[in-house]
Design a protein around this motif. Structure first.
Motif, short mmCIF file in Angstrom:
data_model
loop_
_atom_site.label_atom_id
_atom_site.label_comp_id
_atom_site.label_asym_id
_atom_site.label_seq_id
_atom_site.Cartn_x
_atom_site.Cartn_y
_atom_site.Cartn_z
N THR A 1 16.83 -64.15 -40.15
CA THR A 1 15.59 -64.93 -40.09
C THR A 1 15.37 -65.46 -38.68
OG1 THR A 1 16.06 -65.62 -42.34
CG2 THR A 1 14.26 -66.73 -41.23
N LYS A 2 16.44 -65.97 -38.09
CA LYS A 2 16.28 -66.52 -36.74
C LYS A 2 16.06 -65.42 -35.71
CE LYS A 2 18.27 -70.99 -37.29
NZ LYS A 2 19.04 -72.03 -36.64
N LEU B 1 14.50 -70.40 -45.98
CA LEU B 1 13.90 -70.26 -44.65
C LEU B 1 12.76 -69.27 -44.79
CD1 LEU B 1 17.03 -69.77 -42.31
CD2 LEU B 1 15.82 -71.90 -42.83
N SER C 1 6.62 -73.83 -34.92
CA SER C 1 7.34 -74.08 -36.16
C SER C 1 6.74 -75.26 -36.93
CB SER C 1 8.82 -74.32 -35.86
OG SER C 1 9.54 -74.51 -37.04
N HIS D 1 20.62 -66.81 -42.28
CA HIS D 1 20.15 -67.39 -41.02
C HIS D 1 20.07 -66.37 -39.88
CE1 HIS D 1 20.42 -71.23 -42.93
NE2 HIS D 1 20.17 -71.89 -41.82
N ARG E 1 11.37 -64.20 -46.04
CA ARG E 1 11.90 -65.42 -46.65
C ARG E 1 13.32 -65.20 -47.16
NH1 ARG E 1 7.04 -64.35 -49.18
NH2 ARG E 1 5.28 -65.54 -48.37
N ASP F 1 9.52 -67.24 -42.54
CA ASP F 1 8.76 -66.96 -41.33
C ASP F 1 7.72 -65.92 -41.73
OD1 ASP F 1 7.75 -66.55 -38.85
OD2 ASP F 1 9.61 -65.89 -37.92
N ASP G 1 12.30 -75.39 -38.05
CA ASP G 1 13.55 -74.63 -38.11
C ASP G 1 14.30 -74.67 -36.80
OD1 ASP G 1 15.46 -73.09 -39.22
OD2 ASP G 1 14.44 -71.19 -38.88
N GLY H 1 9.89 -70.10 -37.53
CA GLY H 1 10.22 -70.24 -38.94
C GLY H 1 10.20 -71.67 -39.44
N ASN I 1 11.81 -74.35 -42.76
CA ASN I 1 12.92 -74.57 -43.66
C ASN I 1 12.40 -75.40 -44.84
OD1 ASN I 1 15.15 -75.90 -44.83
ND2 ASN I 1 16.28 -75.87 -42.91
#
Lengths: 340, 345
Positions: free
Chosen positions: B277-278, B158, B328, B274, B164, B160, B311, B296, B298
Motif C-alpha cells: 500500500t505504501k 489502509l 492524504s 503496509h 485497500r 489508496d 497515513d 493513502g 488509514n
C-alpha cells in the motif's frame, strides 16, 4: 577480428503442462535474441511443436541436437531430454509424468552445464509437488542447484532494473522464520550478495540495505527483539569491517519512501517481504537469479500458471529478461577486469 | 437535491508536526465544503499561525461546540482547546505540552462522535513518544480509539483509491502475528471489511484473502495455516453470502487488486499489507525528481464511530515550513464523508 562466441544459454522447458514452454517459445520468437545468445532448450521437440501449433506461432524454427554439445549457432537448439512416452500433454493439468519429465530435463541441463557444454542456465517453472520424488527431495530449483554444484551457500536474488532483493529465508513456513534468522545465516547471505554485486554486476563497492523482521523494525524492541539482539549488532560489525551495510530498515517505510533506489542490493528476511514489493516494482521484467553458485542460473519470477496454461495469456517478458540477464551475468563474470 | 453534509471532527494532530498545516491546506479547497462540514479540533492560535505561514486566504472562527460552526468555505471553524502556550511552543520538537494537547484533540473528537454531535472523526498525525511523555500510554491512535470506545474487535484498513487492505494483526511481532491467524479472527476481519465497503456503496465487495506463508503454503508444503485457519474462515464467510476468495499467494495478489479484480485484500500481518500500500501511495514526480506522497488513508474498522486517519507521521523535519503535502488529509476527509453518508464519489 575474431568473432566472440555467443554464450550458449541452456533453457529448461519446466513443467510441460504449465506456461513454461509457452513463455520460452514466445520469448525466442523474437529472433533478435539469436544475435546475442545461442539458445539450447532442454525438453522435447514434440512439446515445442505442440505449443507452437496451439499458440499459432509461425516464426519459430528449431534444430534438434543430434550429437551432445553440437549446436547450430544461428538457430534454436532443442535437446530431447525425454522420449515420446513421457505422458500426455494436457495444459493446466498437474501430472506425475510432467513432473518427472521436468526433472529429467533439469538434471540433463545441469550436467551439461557442469561439463561446460553450455555457459549458463535459465529454468522455466516446475511444479513443486509433482517434481517431488526420492531423486528430487528439494523445495525448488535453488536448493537442487546449490547441492548439485556443491555450493556452501546460495542466495535467491531477485533482480530488476530498479531493485535487487535477496532473501535470508526462502520457502519456509512463516512460523519458522524467526528461528531461522541467525547471525551466521544473515552474514552468509550478506557475503554472497556482496560478492555477487561485485562479480556479477560489476559494482566495485556495493551498498547493501538490510530490512528488519518485525513491523517498524521492532520499534526498539517493542514489537519484537530480533532486530536488537541479532540484526543491529551484526550490521555494526559489518560497518566496522568497512562494508557499506545499513539498516535494519522498517520494510514498509523503506519501500514507500523509495529508499531502495539508493542501494545496490536489499536483504529481506523472508520471502514475501522481498517478493511483495519486488513484484510491484519489477512487474514484468523481474528475474530470479541464484547468486553464490559457481555457474550462472536465472529464471522468470512466476510459477507454472496452470490456470492460464495453453490459453495464450502468459507474458514472456520475465523469461526474455531471464535469458538476457543470464547472458549478461555470464559475460560480467568472464570479463578480464580489475577488481572482483 | 441538497446533499447531506456530515459534520467531520478533525483532530489536528501534534501542533509541532505537519498535522495543522495539512488540515488548513485541505480546508482551503472549496470541494471539501461541498461534501462535509469540517470542524477542526485544535488550539485556534496554532491554526491561525499556520494559515499565515502558508499564506492561505482563510479566516478562523473559534467555537466552543459543533453547532456554533459556520461551515462555509473560506472560514475554518476551530473548536478551540486553548492548550498551547505560544511562548514555549516550538515546531519539530517532542514536548509534553504538544503531546498532551494532541491527545486531548483525539479524546475530544471521540467524545463528540460518541455523543453524536459530529458524524465522523478524522485524525492528523500524533507523535507516539510525545503522547507517552505526557503520560498517555498508548501505542497509537487505534489503541486510543479502542480504549475510549470500549471496542474489542477492530482492524486497521489502509486505502489508496481502489487499493485497500485490512489486517488480521498490526502492531505485534511477526511471531505473535502468526498466533493471531485464527479462523474466528480472519472471519471477523472479512466481515468488518465487507461491512465497511458496503458503507461506501460497493454493493457486493470482492474480497481477496491473502495467505500467511510463501505461495500461500503450496497446499501445506510450507505451512498449514492456510488449510487449518484461513480457508475455513473463507468458507464460513461464503455461507454468510460474502464474496470472499483465497487464500492467495501474497506476492501475486496485490497486482491483481491493482488491476481491478478485487476491492480489498485481507492481510495476515502488518508488513504484508503496509508494504504494497505504501509502495503504491508514494508517487515519484519525474519532472521534479522527488518523491511525493503519501496519498493513502488509514481507517479503523469495527468501532462504534467512524475514524479515518492520514497515513503518515508528524514529519518532525517539515513542521512549520509550509511545504507539507495535504493529499492524504484530503483523501481522509473524503473517505470520512463517504462513510458518514455524504453520497460523495
Amino acid at each position: 577480428m575474431t568473432q566472440i562466441q555467443k554464450p550458449r544459454i541452456g533453457i529448461t522447458l519446466g513443467d510441460y503442462n504449465g506456461v513454461g514452454p509457452e513463455v520460452v517459445i514466445k520469448a525466442l520468437a523474437d529472433n533478435r535474441l539469436l544475435n546475442l545468445v545461442t539458445p539450447v532448450l532442454y525438453g522435447s521437440g514434440k512439446v515445442i511443436s505442440f505449443y507452437k501449433k496451439l499458440l499459432n506461432v509461425d516464426e519459430f524454427n528449431f534444430s534438434q541436437v543430434r550429437n551432445k554439445g553440437q549446436f547450430a549457432p544461428k538457430s534454436i537448439n532443442v535437446v530431447n531430454s525425454w522420449g515420446d512416452d513421457a505422458g500426455e500433454i494436457i495444459p493446466g493439468k498437474a501430472s506425475k509424468e510432467s513432473g518427472k519429465a521436468s526433472f529429467i530435463a533439469l538434471k540433463q541441463a545441469s550436467e551439461e552445464l557442469k561439463e561446460g557444454i553450455i555457459d549458463a542456465l535459465v529454468t522455466a517453472p516446475i511444479d513443486k509437488h509433482t517434481i517431488h520424488s526420492d531423486e528430487f527431495p528439494f523445495k525448488g530449483h535453488t536448493e537442487f542447484l546449490t547441492q548439485f554444484f556443491e555450493a556452501s551457500e546460495s542466495l535467491m536474488f531477485m533482480i530488476s532494473e530498479k531493485l535487487r532483493v535477496g532473501l535470508v529465508t526462502e520457502h519456509i513456513p512463516v512460523k519458522d522464520i524467526a528461528a531461522a534468522i541467525t547471525k551466521e545465516k544473515i552474514e552468509a547471505k550478506l557475503k554472497v550478495m556482496d560478492a555477487s554485486l561485485r562479480k556479477d554486476f560489476g559494482i566495485i563497492k556495493p551498498k547493501i540495505a538490510v530490512l528488519g523482521l518485525n513491523p517498524h523494525a521492532g520499534d526498539n524492541g517493542l514489537l519484537g527483539l530480533e532486530e536488537e539482539q541479532i540484526i543491529r549488532p551484526l550490521i555494526s560489525d559489518q560497518k566496522n569491517k568497512g562494508r557499506l551495510v545499513f539498516g535494519p530498515f522498517p520494510a514498509d517505510g523503506f519501500f514507500a519512501a523509495g529508499t531502495y533506489l539508493k542501494y545496490d542490493g536489499v536483504l529481506a528476511m523472508y520471502h514475501d517481504q522481498g517478493l511483495v514489493p519486488f513484484k510491484s516494482v519489477a512487474f514484468e521484467d523481474g528475474v530470479n537469479f541464484t547468486a553464490g553458485l559457481p555457474v550462472v542460473r536465472t529464471s522468470p519470477d512466476h510459477g507454472t500458471g496452470y490456470a492460464i496454461a495453453g490459453k495464450n495469456q502468459a507474458h514472456e517478458g520475465s523469461m526474455r529478461e531471464a535469458i538476457y540477464k543470464a547472458a549478461e551475468i555470464f559475460k560480467h563474470r568472464n570479463e578480464p577486469s580489475k577488481e572482483k | 437535491m441538497e446533499k447531506k453534509r456530515p459534520i467531520l471532527g478533525i483532530s489536528a494532530g501534534d501542533p509541532a508536526g505537519v498535522g495543522p498545516e495539512i488540515t488548513a491546506k485541505a480546508l482551503s479547497l472549496k470541494e471539501i465544503y461541498a461534501v462535509c462540514k469540517p470542524l477542526v479540533v485544535c488550539d485556534a492560535k496554532i491554526i491561525e499561525q499556520i494559515i499565515g505561514i502558508c499564506g492561505l486566504n482563510l479566516s478562523v472562527n473559534a467555537v466552543t461546540k459543533p453547532d456554533e460552526g459556520k461551515y462555509e468555505f473560506g472560514t475554518v471553524d476551530v473548536l478551540d482547546m486553548h492548550n498551547i502556550d505560544e511562548a514555549t511552543f516550538r515546531f519539530n520538537e517532542v514536548s509534553v505540552m504538544t503531546g498532551k494537547a494532541s491527545f486531548e484533540y483525539v479524546a475530544k473528537v471521540i467524545e463528540l462522535a460518541k455523543s453524536k454531535m459530529i458524524d465522523a472523526t478524522i485524525t492528523g498525525p500524533i507523535h507516539k513518544e510525545a503522547i507517552q511523555k505526557a503520560g498517555f500510554h498508548f501505542a497509537g491512535h487505534t489503541e486510543i480509539y479502542a480504549a475510549l470506545t470500549n471496542t474489542k474487535d477492530y482492524t486497521m484498513m489502509l486505502a489508496d483509491g481502489g487499493f485497500r487492505v485490512a489486517h488480521v494483526s498490526t502492531h505485534v511481532s511477526l511471531l505473535d502475528a502468526i498466533k493471531r491467524v485464527k479462523k474466528d479472527r480472519v472471519l471477523k476481519v472479512i466481515q468488518l471489511a465487507n461491512d465497511a465497503l458496503k458503507k461506501i456503496d460497493i454493493k457486493n465487495p470482492r474480497i481477496a484473502v491473502a495467505g500467511l506463508n510463501p505461495h500461500a503454503g503450496e497446499n501445506g508444503l510450507f505451512g498449514k495455516e492456510e488449510i487449518d485457519e484461513i480457508l475455513p474462515a473463507i468458507e464460513e464467510a461464503k455461507k454468510l453470502n460474502i464474496h470472499a476468495e483465497g487464500p492467495f499467494p501474497p506476492d501475486t495478489i496485490f497486482p491483481k487488486m491493482k488491476g481491478g479484480q478485487y476491492d480489498i485484500v485481507i492481510c495476515m500481518y502488518h508488513d504484508q499489507g503496509h508494504i504494497p500500500t505504501k509502495l503504491l501511495g508514494f508517487n515519484y514526480n519525474h519532472e521534479k525528481n522527488t518523491w511525493e506522497g503519501l496519498s493513502g488513508v488509514n481507517i479503523t474498522l469495527g468501532l462504534p464511530i467512524i475514524r479515518v486517519s492520514v497515513d503518515h507521521g508528524v514529519a518532525f523535519d517539515k513542521g512549520g515550513k509550509g511545504e507539507a503535502n495535504p493529499e492524504s488529509m484530503i483523501q481522509a476527509i473524503r473517505y470520512g464523508a463517504r462513510l458518514a453518508g455524504s453520497g460523495d464519489r
